[in-house]
Design an enzyme around this catalytic site. Structure first.
Site, PDB file in Angstrom:
ATOM      1  N   HIS A  97       0.831  -1.209   0.000  1.00 55.08           N
ATOM      2  CA  HIS A  97       0.000   0.000   0.000  1.00 55.08           C
ATOM      3  C   HIS A  97       0.865   1.257   0.000  1.00 55.08           C
ATOM      4  O   HIS A  97       1.918   1.292   0.640  1.00 55.08           O
ATOM      5  CB  HIS A  97      -0.882   0.029   1.249  1.00 55.08           C
ATOM      6  CG  HIS A  97      -1.927  -1.032   1.265  1.00 55.08           C
ATOM      7  ND1 HIS A  97      -3.129  -0.896   0.630  1.00 55.08           N
ATOM      8  CD2 HIS A  97      -1.942  -2.258   1.837  1.00 55.08           C
ATOM      9  CE1 HIS A  97      -3.850  -1.991   0.808  1.00 55.08           C
ATOM     10  NE2 HIS A  97      -3.149  -2.831   1.540  1.00 55.08           N
ATOM     11  N   ILE A 155      -1.246  -6.219  13.993  1.00 52.73           N
ATOM     12  CA  ILE A 155      -0.645  -5.993  12.666  1.00 52.73           C
ATOM     13  C   ILE A 155      -1.621  -6.466  11.587  1.00 52.73           C
ATOM     14  O   ILE A 155      -1.439  -7.504  10.962  1.00 52.73           O
ATOM     15  CB  ILE A 155       0.736  -6.684  12.546  1.00 52.73           C
ATOM     16  CG1 ILE A 155       1.615  -6.377  13.766  1.00 52.73           C
ATOM     17  CG2 ILE A 155       1.431  -6.265  11.259  1.00 52.73           C
ATOM     18  CD1 ILE A 155       1.988  -4.911  13.953  1.00 52.73           C
ATOM     19  N   SER A 197      -3.928  -5.108   8.080  1.00 54.79           N
ATOM     20  CA  SER A 197      -3.522  -4.398   6.879  1.00 54.79           C
ATOM     21  C   SER A 197      -3.226  -2.934   7.218  1.00 54.79           C
ATOM     22  O   SER A 197      -3.977  -2.343   7.993  1.00 54.79           O
ATOM     23  CB  SER A 197      -4.652  -4.471   5.852  1.00 54.79           C
ATOM     24  OG  SER A 197      -4.187  -4.066   4.611  1.00 54.79           O
ATOM     25  N   CYS A 239      -6.441 -26.173 -12.723  1.00 59.31           N
ATOM     26  CA  CYS A 239      -7.025 -27.436 -12.222  1.00 59.31           C
ATOM     27  C   CYS A 239      -6.889 -27.570 -10.709  1.00 59.31           C
ATOM     28  O   CYS A 239      -7.385 -28.534 -10.134  1.00 59.31           O
ATOM     29  CB  CYS A 239      -6.441 -28.637 -12.954  1.00 59.31           C
ATOM     30  SG  CYS A 239      -4.963 -29.328 -12.197  1.00 59.31           S
ATOM     31  N   CYS A 289      -0.429 -26.962 -15.454  1.00 60.47           N
ATOM     32  CA  CYS A 289      -1.053 -25.621 -15.526  1.00 60.47           C
ATOM     33  C   CYS A 289      -0.011 -24.529 -15.315  1.00 60.47           C
ATOM     34  O   CYS A 289      -0.027 -23.506 -15.979  1.00 60.47           O
ATOM     35  CB  CYS A 289      -2.130 -25.456 -14.462  1.00 60.47           C
ATOM     36  SG  CYS A 289      -3.420 -26.681 -14.488  1.00 60.47           S
ATOM     37  N   CYS A 329      -1.902 -32.697 -10.503  1.00 61.51           N
ATOM     38  CA  CYS A 329      -0.558 -32.880  -9.938  1.00 61.51           C
ATOM     39  C   CYS A 329      -0.549 -33.279  -8.459  1.00 61.51           C
ATOM     40  O   CYS A 329       0.467 -33.761  -7.958  1.00 61.51           O
ATOM     41  CB  CYS A 329       0.283 -31.622 -10.146  1.00 61.51           C
ATOM     42  SG  CYS A 329      -0.387 -30.174  -9.317  1.00 61.51           S
ATOM     43  N   ARG A 381      -7.539 -10.978   9.655  1.00 61.48           N
ATOM     44  CA  ARG A 381      -6.700  -9.839  10.052  1.00 61.48           C
ATOM     45  C   ARG A 381      -6.656  -9.753  11.578  1.00 61.48           C
ATOM     46  O   ARG A 381      -7.701  -9.817  12.220  1.00 61.48           O
ATOM     47  CB  ARG A 381      -7.284  -8.530   9.513  1.00 61.48           C
ATOM     48  CG  ARG A 381      -7.517  -8.487   8.011  1.00 61.48           C
ATOM     49  CD  ARG A 381      -8.315  -7.241   7.685  1.00 61.48           C
ATOM     50  NE  ARG A 381      -8.643  -7.105   6.280  1.00 61.48           N
ATOM     51  CZ  ARG A 381      -9.732  -7.613   5.712  1.00 61.48           C
ATOM     52  NH1 ARG A 381     -10.588  -8.326   6.422  1.00 61.48           N
ATOM     53  NH2 ARG A 381      -9.970  -7.408   4.437  1.00 61.48           N
TER      54      ARG A 381
HETATM   55  C1  LIG Z   1      -7.691 -10.758   3.451  1.00 66.06           C
HETATM   56  C2  LIG Z   1      -6.484  -9.959   3.827  1.00 66.06           C
HETATM   57  C3  LIG Z   1      -5.918  -9.089   2.907  1.00 66.06           C
HETATM   58  C4  LIG Z   1      -4.800  -8.337   3.256  1.00 66.06           C
HETATM   59  N1  LIG Z   1      -4.199  -7.568   2.310  1.00 66.06           N
HETATM   60  C5  LIG Z   1      -3.077  -6.893   2.616  1.00 66.06           C
HETATM   61  C6  LIG Z   1      -2.401  -6.149   1.621  1.00 66.06           C
HETATM   62  O1  LIG Z   1      -2.755  -6.158   0.455  1.00 66.06           O
HETATM   63  N2  LIG Z   1      -1.314  -5.433   2.007  1.00 66.06           N
HETATM   64  C7  LIG Z   1      -0.865  -5.406   3.294  1.00 66.06           C
HETATM   65  O2  LIG Z   1       0.085  -4.695   3.569  1.00 66.06           O
HETATM   66  N3  LIG Z   1      -1.463  -6.143   4.247  1.00 66.06           N
HETATM   67  C8  LIG Z   1      -2.540  -6.899   3.936  1.00 66.06           C
HETATM   68  N4  LIG Z   1      -3.136  -7.669   4.879  1.00 66.06           N
HETATM   69  C9  LIG Z   1      -2.582  -7.693   6.229  1.00 66.06           C
HETATM   70  C10 LIG Z   1      -1.356  -8.604   6.334  1.00 66.06           C
HETATM   71  O3  LIG Z   1      -1.609  -9.853   5.740  1.00 66.06           O
HETATM   72  C11 LIG Z   1      -1.009  -8.766   7.811  1.00 66.06           C
HETATM   73  O4  LIG Z   1      -0.880  -7.498   8.379  1.00 66.06           O
HETATM   74  C12 LIG Z   1       0.284  -9.513   8.031  1.00 66.06           C
HETATM   75  O5  LIG Z   1       0.330 -10.692   7.266  1.00 66.06           O
HETATM   76  C13 LIG Z   1       0.429  -9.851   9.512  1.00 66.06           C
HETATM   77  O6  LIG Z   1       1.588 -10.596   9.665  1.00 66.06           O
HETATM   78  P1  LIG Z   1       1.997 -11.144  11.090  1.00 66.06           P
HETATM   79  O7  LIG Z   1       3.270 -11.864  10.914  1.00 66.06           O
HETATM   80  O8  LIG Z   1       1.966 -10.039  12.083  1.00 66.06           O
HETATM   81  O9  LIG Z   1       0.816 -12.144  11.493  1.00 66.06           O
HETATM   82  P2  LIG Z   1       0.514 -13.600  10.910  1.00 66.06           P
HETATM   83  O10 LIG Z   1       0.898 -13.736   9.511  1.00 66.06           O
HETATM   84  O11 LIG Z   1      -0.898 -13.897  11.256  1.00 66.06           O
HETATM   85  O12 LIG Z   1       1.485 -14.541  11.738  1.00 66.06           O
HETATM   86  C14 LIG Z   1       1.285 -14.859  13.080  1.00 66.06           C
HETATM   87  C15 LIG Z   1       1.912 -16.215  13.330  1.00 66.06           C
HETATM   88  O13 LIG Z   1       1.880 -16.494  14.727  1.00 66.06           O
HETATM   89  C16 LIG Z   1       1.666 -17.880  14.908  1.00 66.06           C
HETATM   90  N5  LIG Z   1       1.144 -18.096  16.256  1.00 66.06           N
HETATM   91  C17 LIG Z   1      -0.015 -17.638  16.771  1.00 66.06           C
HETATM   92  N6  LIG Z   1      -0.154 -18.055  18.044  1.00 66.06           N
HETATM   93  C18 LIG Z   1       0.946 -18.775  18.354  1.00 66.06           C
HETATM   94  C19 LIG Z   1       1.371 -19.468  19.523  1.00 66.06           C
HETATM   95  N7  LIG Z   1       0.636 -19.516  20.651  1.00 66.06           N
HETATM   96  N8  LIG Z   1       2.561 -20.121  19.487  1.00 66.06           N
HETATM   97  C20 LIG Z   1       3.316 -20.105  18.352  1.00 66.06           C
HETATM   98  N9  LIG Z   1       2.941 -19.468  17.218  1.00 66.06           N
HETATM   99  C21 LIG Z   1       1.779 -18.808  17.217  1.00 66.06           C
HETATM  100  C22 LIG Z   1       0.667 -18.214  13.810  1.00 66.06           C
HETATM  101  O14 LIG Z   1       0.660 -19.593  13.504  1.00 66.06           O
HETATM  102  C23 LIG Z   1       1.161 -17.356  12.655  1.00 66.06           C
HETATM  103  O15 LIG Z   1       2.032 -18.070  11.815  1.00 66.06           O
HETATM  104  C24 LIG Z   1      -4.252  -8.443   4.559  1.00 66.06           C
HETATM  105  C25 LIG Z   1      -4.806  -9.333   5.475  1.00 66.06           C
HETATM  106  C26 LIG Z   1      -5.895 -10.102   5.115  1.00 66.06           C
HETATM  107  C27 LIG Z   1      -6.451 -11.089   6.092  1.00 66.06           C
END
Ligand SMILES: Cc1cc2nc3c(=O)[nH]c(=O)nc-3n(C[C@H](O)[C@H](O)[C@H](O)COP(=O)(O)OP(=O)(O)OC[C@H]3O[C@@H](n4cnc5c(N)ncnc54)[C@H](O)[C@@H]3O)c2cc1C
Length: 585
Positions: free
Chosen positions: A137, A427, A429, A533, A498, A538, A402
């Site tokens: 973004h 954290i 979007s 597919c 594919c 695969c 999210r």
């Molecule tokens: C539909 C959608 C569209 C989005 N589009 C965008 C976009 O276009 N651009 C953008 O900038 N952002 C976008 N976002 C936001 C973005 O995806 C997130 O902000 C980002 O991925 C968050 O990353 P994170 O590592 O903080 O959390 P996550 O990726 O959720 O990682 C958290 C990790 O913690 C682990 N965990 C949780 N609890 C425990 C525990 N007790 N013990 C050990 N591990 C644990 C989980 O398994 C997970 O792997 C979007 C989000 C969604 C849902």
């Protein structure tokens, strides 16, 4: 505001009643809510109501839905963890291997510190980081003055360097919010003002024909467009894997299927964490646990926010679909009430049109199903930007959750009372776009912590920021492909037709660090099964390759997490097969 007054306001103004509603406000302006609601929307609305009260720093929302049971970590789980004994020790443990955790791990891998990343899942990037729009973004969809706005604009700028160093697909194509006759222009101008306040580089209004010059494939008739050239696209999963691989190459350790269950402190300081695999000794814990960050904060007695999951459905169309080449959203499709940033219609870095996301508050943080209304919402947000396309063009749809807090901002700070505990929570979007800036901010907090402990941390002299990306056979010229096949005949075996993915690429994905160990992990790393597919052809072949490489029975190959076997049982026993005439095998 006093707790009694907030309670009264909530009782009078919410429009529904919460049984046994109780409100308290701490000296730090943290509101805690308790009570029982009829449904999840009431829980979320109560949280937002409290958060909007002037001066409130954040909200711990303990309101429950009548009859719903929340699974809590019990004494038995903790005793089990203790009985497994100490399995590792590290200067820093990062909880969560999403894009935030992996970006932080890479940043810290440049320092003379030992770092362990733990995740409850079998693969990295299994939370929101695997199911997003992949949009970097520009920063005009975030509220000016928030930490989110700062991280977004800073993070966006750092992506070019990341892409060069880490070798992931990255396209800075820009994006347009277009207004047609009858659309509400005010929405467009508000985005423009936010962009100006957030100092989004190069953003400008464009008119009439200029819009068509930049994006010739969109429906005619756009009057004015807000063009942001700094918008870029990545594949969120690929970025996360690249970060993890580079962090691992620089010494960070990844422990998968390892869930944090508790944090042990001594005289207020962290001593060790208890996990599903045993004890890890550490003095510093970074909480990057996505939708579970509130629960991890609670383990350290540092919870001052509640994370509620806001699900977003995304639709992928066949790559051959004609239409928009960059993100283009019609003003009337911008839904200011949905808390969704951008989206609409766009093309992924793999060339597939993408529609969505939707935004729905959900109680079960693990629920990534897509309901009919969410599908329709995502579909209608962007389909008109692909003239002639329809539901026949849809090849896949999925959802991600999210991790939102009630103040709708990122929480990146050192814990107040527990030295060494660092929050990286809320954290949502644009968390993917902000990840480079988030990682740098957390690194600063880690350095402050060690400095306060009297330990000065130096830079590693042999840190290598460069990652060698995997070979992508389909992107090679015929000559290069021939050369690869001569060197390794497995490149000559096309497993996914594919997407033109070869056996050699699948085998490589299984032997990288961290490795792909599930069918979905292979799909996300190589695109085998991501085409028209959807692995119908695969899938079985990949299971066969995985079972051979890992020396597992094919029934032990998992789809996405531990114990999610792709195959339930063998339809024929090996002995039966041996007895059959060859032609019937
Ligand atoms: C539909 C959608 C569209 C989005 N589009 C965008 C976009 O276009 N651009 C953008 O900038 N952002 C976008 N976002 C936001 C973005 O995806 C997130 O902000 C980002 O991925 C968050 O990353 P994170 O590592 O903080 O959390 P996550 O990726 O959720 O990682 C958290 C990790 O913690 C682990 N965990 C949780 N609890 C425990 C525990 N007790 N013990 C050990 N591990 C644990 C989980 O398994 C997970 O792997 C979007 C989000 C969604 C849902």
């Amino acid at each position: 505001m006093k707790a009694e007054k907030l309670l009264k306001n909530m009782q009078n103004k919410l429009g529904f009643s919460i049984d046994g509603l109780a409100v308290s406000i701490s000296n730090d302006k943290i509101v805690t809510l308790n009570g029982t609601a009829d449904n999840w929307n009431q829980v979320v609305e109560s949280g937002f109501f409290a958060a909007k009260t002037r001066g409130v720093k954040n909200v711990v929302n303990n309101i429950r839905v009548k009859g719903s049971i929340k699974k809590e970590t019990g004494l038995e789980d903790l005793n089990e963890a203790l009985s497994l004994g100490t399995i590792a020790s590290a200067d820093v443990v990062i909880v969560g291997a999403g894009v935030s955790g992996c970006a932080i791990a890479r940043e810290l891998s440049a320092l003379n510190l030992s770092v362990i990343v733990i995740d409850k899942e079998s693969e990295v990037s299994m939370g929101a980081s695997k199911a997003n729009n992949g949009m970097i973004h520009p920063g005009n969809a975030v509220k000016p003055g928030t930490l989110k706005a700062k991280m977004n604009v800073e993070g966006n700028k750092l992506y070019d360097q990341w892409a060069r160093d880490l070798g992931f697909a990255f396209e800075r194509t820009g994006s347009i919010i277009a207004a047609y006759k009858g659309d509400k222009m005010i929405t467009l101008y508000l985005a423009y003002i936010a962009g100006r306040l957030n100092r989004v580089p190069g953003m400008r209004l464009i008119f009439g024909k200029k819009i068509m010059q930049i994006e010739p494939d969109v429906p005619k008739g756009a009057i004015v467009g807000l063009y942001t050239p700094s918008t870029a696209y990545v594949d969120g999963f690929e970025v996360t894997i690249a970060l993890a691989e580079n962090a691992a190459a620089n010494g960070a350790k990844f422990m998968m299927d390892t869930e944090i269950l508790g944090i042990d402190k001594n005289s207020g300081k962290i001593e060790r964490i208890l996990t599903s695999k045993g004890i890890i000794e550490t003095g510093c814990v970074i909480n990057a646990a996505g939708v579970y960050a509130d629960e991890v904060a609670k383990m350290a007695d540092e919870q001052f926010y509640t994370i509620h999951a806001r699900r977003g459905a995304i639709i992928i169309l066949d790559r051959n679909t004609i239409g928009a080449k960059r993100n283009i959203t019609r003003v009337k499709k911008l839904d200011s009430s949905s808390h969704s940033k951008g989206g609409g219609a766009q093309r992924t870095v793999s060339g597939n049109p993408l529609l969505g996301p939707s935004a729905k508050e959900i109680e079960n943080k693990e629920d990534t199903s897509v309901l009919a209304d969410e599908f329709e919402y995502a579909y209608m947000r962007g389909i008109e930007m692909f003239p002639g396309a329809g539901k026949k063009n849809v090849i896949s749809f999925f959802a991600g959750n999210r991790p939102a807090d009630y103040k709708e901002d990122f929480i990146i700070e050192a814990a107040k009372n527990t030295p060494g505990f660092i929050h990286c929570a809320g954290i949502q979007s644009p968390g993917l776009a902000s990840a480079p800036a988030i990682a740098k901010r957390v690194k600063g907090l880690v350095l402050n912590y060690f400095e306060s402990e009297g330990r000065s941390i130096t830079q590693k002299h042999d840190w290598n920021p460069i990652r060698i990306p995997p070979v992508v056979f389909r992107n090679k010229s015929r000559e290069e492909q021939d050369k690869l096949i001569k060197e390794n005949p497995k490149y000559g075996n096309v497993v996914c037709r594919c997407e033109l993915v070869t056996e050699a690429e699948i085998v490589d994905a299984m032997h990288r660090n961290p490795p792909a160990c599930t069918l979905d992990g292979i799909k996300r790393r190589t695109r085998a099964g991501a085409g028209r597919c959807q692995s119908g052809f695969c899938g079985p072949k990949i299971v066969e390759i995985m079972s051979r490489e890992l020396n597992y029975d094919s029934c032990e190959i998992d789809l996405k997490k531990k114990n999610s076997s792709v195959l339930l049982s063998h339809s024929r026993k090996k002995e039966d097969k041996e007895m059959l005439p060859e032609a019937s095998l």
